[in-house]
Write an enzyme that holds these catalytic residues in place. Structure first.
Site, PDB file in Angstrom:
ATOM      1  N   HIS A 196       0.820  -1.349   0.013  1.00  0.00           N
ATOM      2  CA  HIS A 196       0.055  -0.119   0.145  1.00  0.00           C
ATOM      3  C   HIS A 196       0.783   1.266   0.135  1.00  0.00           C
ATOM      4  O   HIS A 196       1.868   1.212   0.737  1.00  0.00           O
ATOM      5  CB  HIS A 196      -1.045   0.047   1.102  1.00  0.00           C
ATOM      6  N   HIS A 255       0.629   5.449   0.760  1.00  0.00           N
ATOM      7  CA  HIS A 255       0.274   6.410   1.406  1.00  0.00           C
ATOM      8  C   HIS A 255       0.340   7.802   0.669  1.00  0.00           C
ATOM      9  O   HIS A 255       1.241   7.864   0.214  1.00  0.00           O
ATOM     10  CB  HIS A 255       0.878   6.607   2.799  1.00  0.00           C
TER      11      HIS A 255
HETATM   12  P1  5GP Z   1       1.505   0.847   7.265  1.00  0.00           P
HETATM   13  O1  5GP Z   1       1.803   1.096   8.662  1.00  0.00           O
HETATM   14  O2  5GP Z   1       1.168  -0.839   7.398  1.00  0.00           O
HETATM   15  O3  5GP Z   1       2.096   1.317   6.198  1.00  0.00           O
HETATM   16  O4  5GP Z   1      -0.166   1.355   7.280  1.00  0.00           O
HETATM   17  C1  5GP Z   1      -1.189   0.912   7.661  1.00  0.00           C
HETATM   18  C2  5GP Z   1      -2.244   1.827   7.350  1.00  0.00           C
HETATM   19  O5  5GP Z   1      -3.558   1.108   7.160  1.00  0.00           O
HETATM   20  C3  5GP Z   1      -2.539   2.760   8.781  1.00  0.00           C
HETATM   21  O6  5GP Z   1      -2.297   4.310   8.481  1.00  0.00           O
HETATM   22  C4  5GP Z   1      -3.762   2.491   9.221  1.00  0.00           C
HETATM   23  O7  5GP Z   1      -4.428   3.697   9.580  1.00  0.00           O
HETATM   24  C5  5GP Z   1      -4.604   1.856   7.943  1.00  0.00           C
HETATM   25  N1  5GP Z   1      -5.558   0.807   8.242  1.00  0.00           N
HETATM   26  C6  5GP Z   1      -5.468  -0.020   9.215  1.00  0.00           C
HETATM   27  N2  5GP Z   1      -6.548  -0.843   9.218  1.00  0.00           N
HETATM   28  C7  5GP Z   1      -7.363  -0.222   8.383  1.00  0.00           C
HETATM   29  C8  5GP Z   1      -8.828  -0.289   8.117  1.00  0.00           C
HETATM   30  O8  5GP Z   1      -9.581  -1.655   8.438  1.00  0.00           O
HETATM   31  N3  5GP Z   1      -9.331   0.337   7.179  1.00  0.00           N
HETATM   32  C9  5GP Z   1      -8.706   1.628   6.495  1.00  0.00           C
HETATM   33  N4  5GP Z   1      -9.151   2.150   5.749  1.00  0.00           N
HETATM   34  N5  5GP Z   1      -7.191   1.954   6.764  1.00  0.00           N
HETATM   35  C10 5GP Z   1      -6.790   1.006   7.779  1.00  0.00           C
END
Ligand code: 5GP
Length: 137
Positions: free
Chosen positions: A101, A103
Site C-alpha cells: 500500500h 500512502h
Molecule cells: P502501514 O503502517 O502498514 O504502512 O499502514 C497501514 C495503514 O492502514 C495505517 O495508516 C492504518 O491507519 C490503516 N488501516 C489499518 N486498518 C485499516 C482499515 O481497516 N481500514 C482502513 N481504511 N485503513 C486501515
C-alpha cells in the site's frame, strides 16, 4: 495471504471502506486513521503480495499510476499545498498491514508534521555505499 490482511477484506467487500477510486488493477480508499484529512491508501487488487519485495512489476506500475492520480485529486479537492507519497515495507520499516500500500498524504504550509531527520556521510562512505547498491542492482 497474511492473516492480518484487512485490505484483502476491503478488496473483497467483506469490510467497509471509503473508496475514492477503483479500476481493474487498483483500489484507493481513505486511511481509517489519517495523518491529515484525505490521507489515502492505494493498493493493488491482486492478493498475491505483501510489500515492495514481492509485488509484480505490473501491479506496482498500476498502483503508482493510481497514486499519481490521487495526488492530483488531493491537491484539487483538499486544497493541499503538497503531498507526501510513502510506503512502509516490512515490520521494522513500520509496515502493519501485509498487503502492498502506498500512502498519499495531503500536506499544508505550517502543518507541523515535519520531515525525517537527515545526517551526513563520513569521508568515503557514500562512495562505498554507492558501489554496494550498484552491484546489487
Ligand atoms: P502501514 O503502517 O502498514 O504502512 O499502514 C497501514 C495503514 O492502514 C495505517 O495508516 C492504518 O491507519 C490503516 N488501516 C489499518 N486498518 C485499516 C482499515 O481497516 N481500514 C482502513 N481504511 N485503513 C486501515
Amino acid at each position: 495471504m497474511a492473516d492480518n490482511c484487512v485490505f484483502c477484506k476491503i478488496i473483497r467487500g467483506e469490510l467497509p471502506s471509503f473508496k475514492v477510486y477503483e479500476d481493474d488493477k487498483t483500489l484507493a480508499f481513505l486511511d481509517i486513521h489519517p495523518i491529515s484529512a484525505g490521507h489515502t491508501l492505494v493498493i493493488p487488487k491482486a492478493e498475491t503480495a505483501r510489500n515492495i519485495f514481492d509485488v509484480t512489476p505490473e501491479d506496482w506500475m498500476a498502483t503508482t499510476e493510481t497514486a499519481r492520480k490521487v495526488a492530483h485529486a488531493l491537491e484539487k479537492a483538499m486544497h493541499a499545498d503538497g503531498v507526501n507519497i510513502m510506503m512502509n515495507n516490512r515490520e521494522h520499516a513500520g509496515q502493519v498491514v501485509d498487503h502492498p500500500h502506498i500512502h498519499v498524504i495531503p500536506r499544508y504550509k505550517g502543518d507541523g508534521l515535519g520531515q525525517w531527520q537527515h545526517k551526513a556521510y563520513k569521508e568515503g562512505e557514500a562512495n562505498s555505499i554507492k558501489e554496494k547498491i550498484r552491484s546489487a542492482l
